[in-house]
Design an enzyme around this catalytic site. Structure first.
Site, PDB file in Angstrom:
ATOM      1  CB  THR A  73      -1.029   0.099   1.105  1.00  0.00           C
ATOM      2  OG1 THR A  73      -1.861  -1.036   1.113  1.00  0.00           O
ATOM      3  CG2 THR A  73      -1.809   1.332   1.266  1.00  0.00           C
ATOM      4  CG  ASN A 152      -5.815  -8.156  -6.164  1.00  0.00           C
ATOM      5  OD1 ASN A 152      -5.563  -7.390  -6.835  1.00  0.00           O
ATOM      6  ND2 ASN A 152      -6.795  -7.864  -5.196  1.00  0.00           N
ATOM      7  CD  GLN A 180      -1.729 -11.150  -4.702  1.00  0.00           C
ATOM      8  OE1 GLN A 180      -1.412 -12.282  -4.667  1.00  0.00           O
ATOM      9  NE2 GLN A 180      -2.505 -10.689  -3.796  1.00  0.00           N
ATOM     10  CB  SER A 200       3.620  -6.601  -0.131  1.00  0.00           C
ATOM     11  OG  SER A 200       3.387  -6.652   1.241  1.00  0.00           O
ATOM     12  CB  ALA A 201       7.889  -8.879   3.066  1.00  0.00           C
ATOM     13  CG  HIS A 202       1.779  -9.554   4.050  1.00  0.00           C
ATOM     14  ND1 HIS A 202       0.454 -10.169   3.680  1.00  0.00           N
ATOM     15  CD2 HIS A 202       1.510  -8.329   3.242  1.00  0.00           C
ATOM     16  CE1 HIS A 202      -0.239  -9.032   3.215  1.00  0.00           C
ATOM     17  NE2 HIS A 202       0.310  -8.021   2.884  1.00  0.00           N
ATOM     18  CB  CYS A 325      -8.092  -5.219   0.621  1.00  0.00           C
ATOM     19  SG  CYS A 325      -6.470  -5.665   0.518  1.00  0.00           S
TER      20      CYS A 325
END
Ligand code: PLP
Length: 377
Positions: A73, A152, A180, A200-202, A325
């Site tokens: 984000t 996503n 993604q 994004s790492a997660h 989200c």
């Protein structure tokens, strides 16, 4: 708690063992602030540099082109607002697609309120961007184009190299939200020629709340927030060394096993779809032919995605109706609307996103439970 079958990897992933091991010592022992001047902080500073080098090498970038952020984000917000902020007072035009994540669409709406012009390009039934419309939009000489690498909700992979070429031919910067994609499909920033890329790492086995923005050398962005001199004064705030090191470890592990994981995920997809086909269940798979491995966006006519989700949950399966989200919204997602999916199908859509850790046994069980929930057992 009963053992659940986790099939929502596009929402988030479990912290990988490599990432966990990598971060522990920074939480327990090497916690010094990397900006401090005493010897204790040298180790943290060096580890930060090594993580930056590792991440850069895994996506074909230079270390100085990687800026650590708090995740997808923030990276998306920074790319958009940073281009606009680089020329204060000037109204800019930004071209994007109609199926972007809210982390792109909402900052675009915010910029629009400030007078900037946002152009949304439509997509095909498969979710592929309308290339002629994109090419036409480039004639207006926008400042920035931002199109996601992989969607996503339905998994469609966009022709990013082609889009970046078209943008550059009009002296337009090109950003891609690759949240993604990074760690799941090969990503080479030089090869595809993007100017900026969000990750994004997660989403690839790293911790939550950490990510990065790749910014090609020479691209001028204004900082998103101001404060200390971290990240060469472009992203203020004490670095989360533990999470950054863990992100690098997770990305290395995902890239290392990518080929094997992709083959495994295709096998798992075959199991689910094979079971659906055998039982004669009516369904549509969304996303076209070039998709993220393991992501199954399935639409069942006459069903309600949310009801399916809750019934599957009760029977031990975690999936999503759309993207995490907007999972609290019961409305049909903007992505399913943009691809023109009939209401009857759109309402009955679920997203199963499988990961490397899912076993064939789990997926057989998932398919059986899904058939039961759909009334076919
Ligand atoms: N972009 C895409 C395509 C995503 O799927 C997500 C998260 O689901 C984000 C951005 C936001 O990333 P983060 O959760 O790291 O803020």
């Amino acid at each position: 708690m009963k053992k659940m079958i986790y099939a929502d990897h596009a929402a988030t992933t479990r912290l990988s063992e490599a990432a966990y091991q990598a971060m522990m010592k920074y939480l327990e022992r090497d916690y010094a602030n990397p900006s401090s001047l005493y010897s204790q902080s040298i180790y943290a500073r060096r580890s930060l540099g090594e993580a930056r080098e590792k991440i850069a090498s895994l996506i074909g970038a230079k270390p100085q082109e990687i800026y650590f952020t708090s995740g997808g984000t923030e990276s998306d917000n920074w790319a958009l607002k940073g281009v606009v902020g680089a020329q204060p007072g000037k109204l800019r035009r930004i071209v994007t697609s109609s199926i972007e994540h809210h982390a792109i669409l909402r900052p675009c709406a915010f910029l629009e309120e400030w007078g900037h012009e946002i152009v949304h390009i439509g997509v095909s039934r498969e979710g592929e961007i309308d290339l002629p419309a994109f090419e036409k939009a480039m004639e207006e000489k926008p400042a920035l184009a931002s199109v996601m690498l992989a969607n996503n909700e339905i998994g469609t992979i966009q022709p990013i190299a082609k889009l970046a070429d078209l943008a550059h031919a009009s002296q337009c910067l090109f950003h891609t939200d690759a949240v993604q994609a990074v760690g799941h499909i090969p990503v080479d920033v030089e090869g595809v020629g993007v100017d900026m890329l969000s990750a994004s790492a997660h989403k690839f086995g790293g911790p939550k709340g950490i990510g990065f923005l790749y910014v090609r050398e020479g691209v001028v962005l204004s900082p998103l927030h101001h404060g200390g001199a971290q990240e060469r004064s472009f992203r203020a705030g004490t670095e989360d060394v533990a999470s950054i090191v863990a992100m690098a470890a997770a990305l290395e592990e995902s890239c290392c096993h990518m080929e094997h994981t992709t083959a495994h995920l295709h096998e798992l997809e075959r199991i689910v779809l094979g079971e659906m086909d055998k039982s004669g269940i009516a369904y549509l798979r969304n996303g076209g032919s070039k998709k993220l491995p393991g992501l199954l966006s399935l639409s069942f006519p006459g069903q309600e995605g949310e009801k399916l989700l809750h019934r599957l949950d009760l029977l031990g399966v975690s999936i999503s109706t759309g993207s995490a989200c907007n999972s609290r919204e019961t409305e049909i997602s903007h992505v399913l609307r943009a691809i023109g999916l009939e209401e009857e199908y759109a309402k009955g859509t679920i997203r199963i996103s499988l990961g490397a850790e899912n076993t064939c046994e789990e997926v057989w069980a998932l398919a059986k439970i899904l058939k039961k929930v759909l009334g076919y057992l």
